[in-house]
Design an enzyme around this catalytic site. Structure first.
Site, PDB file in Angstrom:
ATOM      1  N   GLU A  93       0.821  -1.200   0.000  1.00  0.00           N
ATOM      2  CA  GLU A  93       0.000   0.000   0.000  1.00  0.00           C
ATOM      3  C   GLU A  93       0.862   1.260   0.000  1.00  0.00           C
ATOM      4  O   GLU A  93       1.964   1.263   0.545  1.00  0.00           O
ATOM      5  CB  GLU A  93      -0.892   0.025   1.251  1.00  0.00           C
ATOM      6  CG  GLU A  93      -1.777  -1.189   1.397  1.00  0.00           C
ATOM      7  CD  GLU A  93      -2.436  -1.273   2.770  1.00  0.00           C
ATOM      8  OE1 GLU A  93      -2.467  -0.234   3.479  1.00  0.00           O
ATOM      9  OE2 GLU A  93      -2.904  -2.356   3.137  1.00  0.00           O
ATOM     10  N   CYS A 106       3.323   8.478   1.123  1.00  0.00           N
ATOM     11  CA  CYS A 106       3.791   7.562   2.158  1.00  0.00           C
ATOM     12  C   CYS A 106       3.985   6.207   1.491  1.00  0.00           C
ATOM     13  O   CYS A 106       3.024   5.641   0.946  1.00  0.00           O
ATOM     14  CB  CYS A 106       2.754   7.479   3.271  1.00  0.00           C
ATOM     15  SG  CYS A 106       3.203   6.348   4.607  1.00  0.00           S
ATOM     16  N   CYS A 113       5.273  -6.739   7.916  1.00  0.00           N
ATOM     17  CA  CYS A 113       6.292  -6.222   8.827  1.00  0.00           C
ATOM     18  C   CYS A 113       6.581  -7.264   9.899  1.00  0.00           C
ATOM     19  O   CYS A 113       5.670  -7.944  10.380  1.00  0.00           O
ATOM     20  CB  CYS A 113       5.811  -4.919   9.486  1.00  0.00           C
ATOM     21  SG  CYS A 113       7.045  -4.141  10.569  1.00  0.00           S
ATOM     22  N   CYS A 117       4.395  -5.033  16.345  1.00  0.00           N
ATOM     23  CA  CYS A 117       3.753  -4.075  17.256  1.00  0.00           C
ATOM     24  C   CYS A 117       2.253  -4.401  17.297  1.00  0.00           C
ATOM     25  O   CYS A 117       1.604  -4.432  16.247  1.00  0.00           O
ATOM     26  CB  CYS A 117       3.995  -2.648  16.789  1.00  0.00           C
ATOM     27  SG  CYS A 117       5.755  -2.210  16.699  1.00  0.00           S
ATOM     28  N   CYS A 120      -0.663  -2.322  15.453  1.00  0.00           N
ATOM     29  CA  CYS A 120      -0.447  -1.977  14.040  1.00  0.00           C
ATOM     30  C   CYS A 120      -0.980  -3.096  13.155  1.00  0.00           C
ATOM     31  O   CYS A 120      -0.628  -4.269  13.332  1.00  0.00           O
ATOM     32  CB  CYS A 120       1.051  -1.770  13.799  1.00  0.00           C
ATOM     33  SG  CYS A 120       1.498  -1.610  12.060  1.00  0.00           S
ATOM     34  N   GLY A 168       5.958  -1.962   6.778  1.00  0.00           N
ATOM     35  CA  GLY A 168       7.321  -2.431   6.986  1.00  0.00           C
ATOM     36  C   GLY A 168       8.174  -1.516   7.836  1.00  0.00           C
ATOM     37  O   GLY A 168       7.823  -0.366   8.107  1.00  0.00           O
ATOM     38  N   SER A 202      11.561   6.427   8.633  1.00  0.00           N
ATOM     39  CA  SER A 202      11.123   6.114   9.991  1.00  0.00           C
ATOM     40  C   SER A 202      11.691   4.784  10.443  1.00  0.00           C
ATOM     41  O   SER A 202      12.067   3.934   9.640  1.00  0.00           O
ATOM     42  CB  SER A 202       9.593   6.076  10.063  1.00  0.00           C
ATOM     43  OG  SER A 202       9.099   4.949   9.357  1.00  0.00           O
ATOM     44  N   SER A 225       9.688   5.938  15.909  1.00  0.00           N
ATOM     45  CA  SER A 225       8.376   5.579  16.457  1.00  0.00           C
ATOM     46  C   SER A 225       8.573   5.097  17.894  1.00  0.00           C
ATOM     47  O   SER A 225       8.833   3.920  18.139  1.00  0.00           O
ATOM     48  CB  SER A 225       7.738   4.486  15.601  1.00  0.00           C
ATOM     49  OG  SER A 225       7.501   4.976  14.291  1.00  0.00           O
ATOM     50  N   LEU A 226       8.444   6.016  18.832  1.00  0.00           N
ATOM     51  CA  LEU A 226       8.752   5.707  20.231  1.00  0.00           C
ATOM     52  C   LEU A 226       7.536   5.134  20.955  1.00  0.00           C
ATOM     53  O   LEU A 226       7.606   4.091  21.581  1.00  0.00           O
ATOM     54  CB  LEU A 226       9.262   6.962  20.943  1.00  0.00           C
ATOM     55  CG  LEU A 226      10.030   6.719  22.234  1.00  0.00           C
ATOM     56  CD1 LEU A 226      11.349   6.012  21.970  1.00  0.00           C
ATOM     57  CD2 LEU A 226      10.275   8.033  22.982  1.00  0.00           C
ATOM     58  N   HIS A 227       6.415   5.868  20.915  1.00  0.00           N
ATOM     59  CA  HIS A 227       5.108   5.443  21.412  1.00  0.00           C
ATOM     60  C   HIS A 227       4.972   5.360  22.932  1.00  0.00           C
ATOM     61  O   HIS A 227       3.850   5.363  23.442  1.00  0.00           O
ATOM     62  CB  HIS A 227       4.668   4.128  20.778  1.00  0.00           C
ATOM     63  CG  HIS A 227       4.604   4.175  19.273  1.00  0.00           C
ATOM     64  ND1 HIS A 227       4.022   5.230  18.601  1.00  0.00           N
ATOM     65  CD2 HIS A 227       5.084   3.326  18.332  1.00  0.00           C
ATOM     66  CE1 HIS A 227       4.125   5.015  17.293  1.00  0.00           C
ATOM     67  NE2 HIS A 227       4.769   3.876  17.104  1.00  0.00           N
ATOM     68  N   CYS A 347      -1.651   1.825   7.499  1.00  0.00           N
ATOM     69  CA  CYS A 347      -1.136   0.855   6.541  1.00  0.00           C
ATOM     70  C   CYS A 347      -1.342  -0.575   7.025  1.00  0.00           C
ATOM     71  O   CYS A 347      -1.164  -0.894   8.189  1.00  0.00           O
ATOM     72  CB  CYS A 347       0.345   1.114   6.269  1.00  0.00           C
ATOM     73  SG  CYS A 347       0.551   2.366   4.999  1.00  0.00           S
TER      74      CYS A 347
END
Length: 354
Positions: A93, A106, A113, A117, A120, A168, A202, A225-227, A347
């Site tokens: 995508e 994007c 991936c 996570c 996601c 990914g 990223s 991407s810490l989150h 995504c």
């Protein structure tokens, strides 16, 4: 992987490739000009090449890469998500977004991936394979051609920004992503000629790869991407944190920021009752001030929940308080302009539906 494509090759490698096919070296620049400047991979349009050469070169250097499965649009047509099918049936995508002052695509760097996570959609599907350099570049070329042709409202325009934030983990496909960045940013006829400063790569925090990227001497923006700022929760939300904890990731990011002079984007998907507590906002601000200082910018992302998921976006008052506290700690923090929630723009959702 697909067959070798022109976009997999550097300009000197293209010269070698056309020589191997019995053609004169200058054909490499002609082919490159068609693909990267005219944004065309159609051999019939390459009328400056003899017909016999055209067919032979196209057959060897322009194998089919991506076929459109479907486009879906929202935001009055200014956001368009595309599901692509690769030569082997793999689904990926990309999302093209037109804003008043810029147009961003994007792109995906992997099919699926492997980072797992849990919030996601792509991560829940697992990793199918890495994308080739050409498959990544093709997403950008097609987006640039769509803008040139006025495919989005507002008339013909120019693609200005590329973000590696699709399906990914880009730094897990390091060599091909780096080669794609060079194809995207090299001037004509080497590449698309888009500024490195307009490209964002990223990562969920592959610290050794961040350090490797630092040594490349590029000017692309790094997004981490810490989150969540604490290792205990991040071990669950971002499982690679078990290998490279928060402090190591932020130290690697600081090395990149100091080397390039560019601020690092800290991506923070705000999840209701999970990582949105005031104390986590305070801890995030404190850690970033310590490790990155003014070289950090926090992008708070309202979570785009996947169907049937237990994960949900934080309420607006909670989001506002989180942003206020991070800013109060002396770290720039804003809420990302979210696009495409009604078209499953997070995504992995579209591919999962298919």
């Amino acid at each position: 992987m697909p067959k070798r494509h022109l976009a997999d090759l550097s300009l000197p490698e293209r010269v070698d490739a056309v020589r191997e096919l019995g053609e004169q070296p200058f054909r490499a620049k002609q082919l490159s000009h068609h693909y990267f400047s005219r944004l065309s991979a159609d051999p019939e349009a390459m009328t400056d090449l003899p017909v016999a050469s055209r067919e032979r070169l196209a057959g060897e250097l322009f194998p089919p890469l991506l076929d459109t499965v479907r486009h879906i649009e929202c935001d009055n047509g200014t956001t368009r998500k595309t599901l692509w099918r690769a030569h082997d049936g793999t689904l990926i995508e990309s999302v093209l977004m037109r804003y008043p002052d810029r147009t961003t695509v994007c792109v995906s760097s992997q099919a699926g991936c492997g980072m797992a996570c849990p919030f996601c959609a792509t991560g829940q599907g697992g990793l199918q394979r890495n994308l080739s350099t050409a498959e990544i570049v093709e997403q950008v070329r097609l987006a640039a051609a769509a803008m040139r042709d006025g495919a989005l409202p507002g008339g013909p325009g120019r693609l200005s920004n590329i973000v590696f934030m699709g399906m990914g983990e880009p730094l897990a496909n390091y060599k091909r992503v780096l080669d794609a960045v060079r194809r995207i940013t090299d001037p004509d006829p080497g590449g698309l000629g888009i500024s490195q400063r307009s490209v964002t790569v990223s990562t969920v925090g592959l610290a050794p790869a961040i350090r490797k990227l630092t040594a490349e001497g590029l000017q692309v923006r790094l997004a981490v991407s810490l989150h969540t700022p604490d290792d205990e929760l991040r071990d669950t939300l971002v499982p690679v944190n078990n290998r490279w904890p928060v402090a190591e990731v932020l130290e690697a990011a600081r090395g990149y920021a100091e080397s390039t002079g560019r601020r690092v984007s800290i991506e923070y998907a705000l999840i209701r009752d999970m990582n949105d507590q005031p104390w986590r906002a305070d801890l995030l601000g404190s850690l970033l001030r310590k490790h990155l200082g003014r070289l950090a910018h926090v992008n708070v992302i309202p979570l785009n929940p996947t169907p049937g998921s237990k994960w949900d976006a934080s309420p607006k008052p909670v989001e506002q308080e989180f942003v206020r506290r991070v800013n109060e700690a002396g770290v720039a923090c804003t809420v990302r302009d979210t696009r495409g929630q009604e078209i499953a723009a997070a995504c992995g959702q579209l591919a999962a539906e298919e």
